[in-house]
Design a protein around this motif. Sequence first.
Motif, PDB file in Angstrom:
ATOM      1  N   MET A   1       1.098  -8.316   4.885  1.00  0.00           N
ATOM      2  CA  MET A   1       0.527  -7.679   3.720  1.00  0.00           C
ATOM      3  C   MET A   1      -0.572  -6.718   4.146  1.00  0.00           C
ATOM      4  O   MET A   1      -1.359  -6.994   5.030  1.00  0.00           O
ATOM      5  N   ARG A   2      -0.622  -5.591   3.488  1.00  0.00           N
ATOM      6  CA  ARG A   2      -1.601  -4.543   3.796  1.00  0.00           C
ATOM      7  C   ARG A   2      -3.006  -4.935   3.359  1.00  0.00           C
ATOM      8  O   ARG A   2      -3.194  -5.462   2.276  1.00  0.00           O
ATOM      9  N   SER A   3      -3.973  -4.620   4.222  1.00  0.00           N
ATOM     10  CA  SER A   3      -5.359  -4.892   3.847  1.00  0.00           C
ATOM     11  C   SER A   3      -6.016  -3.678   3.205  1.00  0.00           C
ATOM     12  O   SER A   3      -7.106  -3.783   2.664  1.00  0.00           O
ATOM     13  N   SER A   4      -5.346  -2.544   3.272  1.00  0.00           N
ATOM     14  CA  SER A   4      -5.909  -1.337   2.655  1.00  0.00           C
ATOM     15  C   SER A   4      -4.937  -0.793   1.622  1.00  0.00           C
ATOM     16  O   SER A   4      -3.746  -1.065   1.660  1.00  0.00           O
ATOM     17  N   LYS A   5      -5.481  -0.032   0.723  1.00  0.00           N
ATOM     18  CA  LYS A   5      -4.704   0.524  -0.378  1.00  0.00           C
ATOM     19  C   LYS A   5      -4.441   1.999  -0.111  1.00  0.00           C
ATOM     20  O   LYS A   5      -5.358   2.740   0.262  1.00  0.00           O
ATOM     21  N   PRO A   6      -3.219   2.472  -0.292  1.00  0.00           N
ATOM     22  CA  PRO A   6      -2.937   3.901  -0.106  1.00  0.00           C
ATOM     23  C   PRO A   6      -3.746   4.746  -1.087  1.00  0.00           C
ATOM     24  O   PRO A   6      -3.956   4.353  -2.229  1.00  0.00           O
ATOM     25  N   VAL A   7      -4.210   5.895  -0.607  1.00  0.00           N
ATOM     26  CA  VAL A   7      -5.016   6.800  -1.412  1.00  0.00           C
ATOM     27  C   VAL A   7      -4.418   8.195  -1.299  1.00  0.00           C
ATOM     28  O   VAL A   7      -4.005   8.612  -0.220  1.00  0.00           O
ATOM     29  N   THR A   8      -4.402   8.914  -2.389  1.00  0.00           N
ATOM     30  CA  THR A   8      -3.930  10.296  -2.367  1.00  0.00           C
ATOM     31  C   THR A   8      -5.136  11.213  -2.459  1.00  0.00           C
ATOM     32  O   THR A   8      -6.007  11.009  -3.312  1.00  0.00           O
TER      33      THR A   8
END
Length: 91
Positions: A1-8
Motif C-alpha cells: 500500500m502506498r504511503s503517499s497520495k498522488p498529486v497533480t
Amino acid sequence: MRSSKPVTVTLGEMQEQVEARIRSGTYASVSEVVRAGLRALEREEAAIEAVLRRKVQEALDDPGQPIPADQVFADLRAHHAGRLKVHKDGV
C-alpha cells in the motif's frame, strides 16, 4: 500500500525545465524533480531562518545604545518621503 497520495500540479513555463532534466538523465521522473525542488526549498528556508536568527542575536548582543522607536519611525518616514520625492521628480 502506498504511503503517499498522488498529486497533480500544473508547472506552466517550468514544464520544459523539468522535462529537460529528465531527458538529461539527471532525474528519472517528474516526481524526482519535484521532490528535489522541495528539498532545495527546505534548505533555502533553513538558511534564511539561520541568517535571521543570527541577525536578531547580533542585535540583542549589541552593547550600543538602543534607538528609541519614535526616532526609528521618524527616520523611516523621512527616508520614504525622500524616495517618493525622487520618484515623483523622476530623478
